[in-house]
Design an enzyme around this catalytic site. Sequence first.
Site, PDB file in Angstrom:
ATOM      1  N   ASP A  14      12.685  39.798   1.099  1.00 59.60           N
ATOM      2  CA  ASP A  14      12.580  38.422   0.079  1.00 59.60           C
ATOM      3  C   ASP A  14      11.938  36.984   0.643  1.00 59.60           C
ATOM      4  OD1 ASP A  14      13.283  37.402  -2.558  1.00 59.60           O
ATOM      5  OD2 ASP A  14      14.913  36.409  -1.583  1.00 59.60           O
ATOM      6  N   GLU A  68       7.957  39.692   0.804  1.00 56.36           N
ATOM      7  CA  GLU A  68       7.484  38.751  -0.549  1.00 56.36           C
ATOM      8  C   GLU A  68       6.935  37.368  -0.262  1.00 56.36           C
ATOM      9  OE1 GLU A  68       9.011  36.361  -4.201  1.00 56.36           O
ATOM     10  OE2 GLU A  68      10.043  36.471  -2.179  1.00 56.36           O
ATOM     11  N   ASP A  82       9.904  38.495 -11.208  1.00 58.01           N
ATOM     12  CA  ASP A  82       9.629  36.840 -11.131  1.00 58.01           C
ATOM     13  C   ASP A  82       8.634  36.591 -12.005  1.00 58.01           C
ATOM     14  OD1 ASP A  82      11.747  36.689  -9.384  1.00 58.01           O
ATOM     15  OD2 ASP A  82      10.453  37.117  -7.645  1.00 58.01           O
TER      16      ASP A  82
HETATM   17  C1  NOJ Z   1      12.060  35.708  -4.821  1.00 60.24           C
HETATM   18  C2  NOJ Z   1      12.783  36.777  -5.364  1.00 60.24           C
HETATM   19  O1  NOJ Z   1      12.130  37.829  -5.925  1.00 60.24           O
HETATM   20  C3  NOJ Z   1      13.429  35.780  -6.719  1.00 60.24           C
HETATM   21  O2  NOJ Z   1      13.594  36.754  -7.719  1.00 60.24           O
HETATM   22  C4  NOJ Z   1      14.641  35.040  -6.009  1.00 60.24           C
HETATM   23  O3  NOJ Z   1      15.376  34.256  -6.817  1.00 60.24           O
HETATM   24  C5  NOJ Z   1      14.263  34.161  -4.950  1.00 60.24           C
HETATM   25  N1  NOJ Z   1      13.219  34.941  -4.149  1.00 60.24           N
HETATM   26  C6  NOJ Z   1      15.117  33.581  -4.164  1.00 60.24           C
HETATM   27  O4  NOJ Z   1      15.908  34.524  -3.300  1.00 60.24           O
END
Ligand code: NOJ
Length: 721
Positions: free
Chosen positions: A259, A287, A359
């Site tokens: 993440d 990500e 997201d």
């Molecule tokens: C990216 C994640 O995909 C998202 O859903 C999350 O809220 C943030 N990172 C914080 O960890």
Amino acid sequence: MSPVCLRFKKLFDRSLCLLALLTAGVAAPALHAQDFRKQVIYQIITDRFFDGDRTNNNPPQSPGMYDPTKTNWQAYWGGDFAGIQDKLPYLKRMGITAIWISPSVDNINVPMTGPDGKPVPYLFAPYHGYINRDFMRVEEHFGSSRNDWKAFDSMTAAAHADGIRIVLDFSPNDSNLTFTAEHGNLYDNGKLLATYDHDPQGMFHHNGMLTNINDAYQLQYYNVFGLADLNQDNPTIDRYIKDSIHQFQDHGVDAVRLDAVRHITWGWSYSFANSVYSYKPSFIFGEWFMGGPQDPFYSDACKFANHSGMSLLDYPFAIAIRDVFANDKGFSEIQKMLDREDRNFAHPLDLVTFVDNHDIPRLLSVKDNRHRLDEAEALVLTARGIPVIYYGDEQYLHNDTDGGRDPYTRVWMSSYDTHTVGFRLVQRLAALRQSNDALAYGSMQMLQIEPDVFVFERRFANDVVLVAINKSEAASATIPALATSLPPGNYRDVLTGLMDGSRLRVRRGAGGQSETGPLALPPHSVSVWQSARSASGPEVGSIGPTIGQPGMQITIAGQHFGASQGSVLVGSAAAAVRSWTDETVTFTIPAVPPGQYSVRLRTAQGSESNPVPFTTIENRLIPVTFTVDNVPLLPGGSVYLTGNTVGTGQWKTDPSIAPGPFLCPHSPTCFLDISVPAGKALEFRVFLIARDGSLHSERGGKHAYAVPNSGTGSVTVDWQR
Ligand code: NOJ
């Protein structure tokens, strides 16, 4: 290819054979964790998928965060590991070979409220799993109130038995919110490890809230969304996070979705990837949320993907796909993006591709047109990269409140219909990925690009897949004859007309090359034609990981390696082979000098494969903070380091290789976290690249630093004038 299918390859179409095996319950081939190019990933928000165990919905240690009415979108709704396990037959039937589950470490036990005692907007309960409290335990809402591994292990074992790998979403950038609930506090298997408000050992960064996302220092060292930013360079935190992921690997996790990588100290993440791969075979993708090439950190993202050992989620491609299918832009947008990424990424086939995720609004919330979603999914499933299907897309689920933004993108999985076009589309193309290696390993050549029409070909050895998409709402398209690698013959649509595809005739053209007849593509249609013919010799399609030290276990995959063990060469050095099948070989990196190598496979009969690139580094990686005082910074200039290791560029000063730019929040002092080989007698120099591209080196001799054998390190030097 399953040996059963190989035996019958003259009688059956290979993809049909695979589909038959999948549905007949024949034992799945052994899991090969590192060859993710062959996988179709299904992303699940664990809390929103299926409630398999009602006893964990309102656990005693974290009561009041569950909403049985499913109207509070910030509350837990009951989905859990047992629920995922219950639905494995559905996923297996769809042809899914890997599931990406929500972050699963123990999250905070107290609802999040603001100073007024009211729930924080957009946050209440950590149903999504990103509000960590204890990385060594499993969240009770997903497992049991004992925070134990029973349900997790059971799900993992059942998934593996079904040939489905587990991809864990892992979020080590931070613990939890500093200003409410548990105030950032962190536990180690139930024991308090770190307190944000009293932190004498520096386990957190204390720089306040991230306010400028265009500032690389803030991005990595400030609190994202108010979450307490962990200091990964603190040896306790470094060990704790790595122990946590190793524990998950011990409990069956095959791959990691890391993440928020643009927020984690970039240099430290190299050591994280190295630590995962050194522990057990795995695949890691990060990500790195970004808009595309115009993003100020696009080149940093490319550099990261090319050198860290981990791949990335392909945000630029997803944005282009959404522009084309939901916002009615022309297909040249996708072509430009893919061409650019091919130039910028060293391993484009490892990029993890998607249409939707948790997201961003679901595509159907942007444009409520099921055909368009199916067409976009067909593209992701056949284009280069490792495809992810976001749960519920195959059921056309969406909630358009607030434009479908988070949290409305995390709908309840209310339907498991195996007859939808979306479900059958994934099923057929996932089977094709298993039977025709062009999808996993092949080149991608664009043959025809019009605003509404996209025709492209994938090819690996003698495996070919040709795809034609017409996304027009109403107009048919006629495409003139196209040169193709498909051999002459008649081809059925792999989707058997599911998306109005047609048959194809390929003939030998005047110059002896195959060509299609004119193609008539109905509106909203996708046609897929394929040919999978045995290659004459061994063909390697993937290597994973792409970087590592002697002793690390590596997997190469492809076709026609033969049933009997041959050999693997790293450069000219023979590697110790650990396992050998016709399609997958594992070996350990021999003790060769660090550098770039070609890896080749030689069959027992002596045929040699195509070479694949691999980078050998000196040793396991240790994160070290390099600080340089008195840097004569020039306006718009950037500071880099080069040194005597592969990761520090072996004295090269190319900024796409040398670590940097350094961060200079307190100029003239600059610093950078770089992962360097354990125990190495490191030599290095620092240099500046001015705004006009000119290079300014330090004077004097090299700096020297003895890298520790474990933990983390730091070294401070003066810029030598
Ligand atoms: C990216 C994640 O995909 C998202 O859903 C999350 O809220 C943030 N990172 C914080 O960890």
